[in-house]
Design an enzyme around this catalytic site. Structure first.
Site, mmCIF file in Angstrom:
data_model
loop_
_atom_site.group_PDB
_atom_site.id
_atom_site.type_symbol
_atom_site.label_atom_id
_atom_site.label_comp_id
_atom_site.label_asym_id
_atom_site.label_seq_id
_atom_site.Cartn_x
_atom_site.Cartn_y
_atom_site.Cartn_z
ATOM 1 C CG ASP A 85 -1.824 1.061 1.344
ATOM 2 O OD1 ASP A 85 -2.389 1.384 0.188
ATOM 3 O OD2 ASP A 85 -2.284 1.329 2.323
ATOM 4 C CD GLU A 136 -1.986 8.390 -4.500
ATOM 5 O OE1 GLU A 136 -1.817 7.517 -3.946
ATOM 6 O OE2 GLU A 136 -2.343 9.659 -3.970
ATOM 7 N N GLY A 179 -7.773 8.493 7.041
ATOM 8 C CA GLY A 179 -8.086 8.830 8.295
ATOM 9 C C GLY A 179 -9.399 9.013 8.501
ATOM 10 C CG ASN A 230 -7.117 1.065 -0.449
ATOM 11 O OD1 ASN A 230 -7.575 0.227 -1.274
ATOM 12 N ND2 ASN A 230 -5.990 1.670 -0.730
HETATM 13 P P1 13P Z 1 -8.464 4.872 5.722
HETATM 14 O O1 13P Z 1 -7.397 4.666 7.006
HETATM 15 O O2 13P Z 1 -8.889 6.036 5.937
HETATM 16 O O3 13P Z 1 -9.395 3.972 5.918
HETATM 17 O O4 13P Z 1 -7.553 4.793 4.457
HETATM 18 C C1 13P Z 1 -6.863 3.492 4.182
HETATM 19 C C2 13P Z 1 -6.163 3.556 2.638
HETATM 20 O O5 13P Z 1 -6.603 4.371 1.949
HETATM 21 C C3 13P Z 1 -4.974 2.913 2.790
HETATM 22 O O6 13P Z 1 -4.316 3.370 1.625
#
Ligand code: 13P
Length: 288
Positions: A85, A136, A179, A230
């Site tokens: 990620d 991205e 977040g 995600n």
């Molecule tokens: P969140 O922590 O907001 O769920 O986002 C996760 C994310 O996009 C990881 O790449």
């Protein structure tokens, strides 16, 4: 069953108008809890590993070994992809080498030209190893040092250029942030999502920051081309809440302290329940 690249599961999701969830993992409990939820819901899944989490788990090679062994030991039969990620250029190469079955190269902080060059090179490398790859375009906002930035909107032309390089799925900002969403968040920008999906000729799109977005908004985004969502923060929140409640209930062993296996179980069970709720909501339950 061996771990798989994410290409097939994401393409199926795109055709079937649902989304595969990519849940971030941090340790053994997280791996077990997420896999248990997806197996129970009969859902394909991507396990997301940030470079920080990779370091915490003693390196990418150890992550691969741990996930593979836990996966086999639990007798998991649903398709599982192990996915880097927000990888750096070097981290993406290292994960492909270590045996990840999917990677994300996040070149959004480079100039567009440099992002494009590096994406091109890494797409070729990933595909030569049978690994799926996400790139991205534009940044995804989020909270850093307590300051929450607005979600960014990716440029559809830039998205079209990166999509044409042969990336398998594309992360593009549509107002989403990582977040917890602030109270005054403007919501997802569906006009921009529509423009991007058109510009990339129907390439599957990825929605980062999937925690806390109202489900009806996520559903609309899925009907418009989002095929991977995600989730990280949501699992952290339910884990912390359940663990706190366990401690506050004073369930230690008198005179002995806490048995870590008992202490971590409520949090892990809470993750499993959250995973089941989310894969059902994203429509990927029973799609294994
Ligand atoms: P969140 O922590 O907001 O769920 O986002 C996760 C994310 O996009 C990881 O790449």
């Amino acid at each position: 069953m061996v771990m798989v690249s994410a290409t097939e599961m994401i393409n199926k999701a795109h055709d079937g108008h649902y989304a595969v969830a990519a849940f971030n993992i941090n340790n053994m409990e997280w791996i077990k809890a997420v896999l248990a939820g997806c197996q129970k819901a009969n859902s394909p899944v991507m396990l997301g590993v940030s470079e920080g989490a990779g370091k915490y788990m003693c390196g990418f090679k150890n992550v691969v070994d741990m996930v593979r062994d836990i996966h086999d030991q639990m007798g998991i039969t649903v398709p599982v992809a192990l996915h880097l990620d927000h990888g750096t250029y070097e981290g993406t190469k290292a994960c492909i080498e270590a045996g990840f079955t999917s990677v994300m190269f996040d070149g959004s902080h480079y100039s567009f030209e440099e992002n494009m060059e590096k994406s091109k090179e890494l797409i070729a490398l990933a595909h030569s190893k049978g690994c799926s790859i996400e790139c991205e375009v534009g940044g995804i906002g989020g909270t850093e040092d307590g300051v929450t930035s607005n979600g960014e909107l990716a440029d559809p032309k830039e998205c079209a250029t990166i999509a044409a390089l042969g990336v398998d799925f594309l992360a593009a900002g549509i107002g989403n942030i990582h977040g917890v969403y602030p109270d005054n968040w403007a919501g997802l920008n569906f006009d921009r999502l529509e423009e991007i999906q058109k510009a990339v000729n129907g390439k599957p799109l990825v929605l980062h920051g999937g925690s806390g977005i109202p489900y009806d908004m996520v559903h609309k985004a899925i009907t418009m081309g989002v095929s991977k969502v995600n989730v990280n923060t949501e699992l952290q929140l339910v884990f912390a809440k359940a663990t706190r409640e366990y401690i506050e209930a004073g369930k230690d062993q008198a005179g002995k302290g806490y048995d870590p296996r008992k202490l971590l179980k409520p949090g892990a069970d809470a993750i499993t329940a959250q995973v089941i709720e989310m894969v059902n909501s994203f429509g990927c339950a029973d799609k294994a």
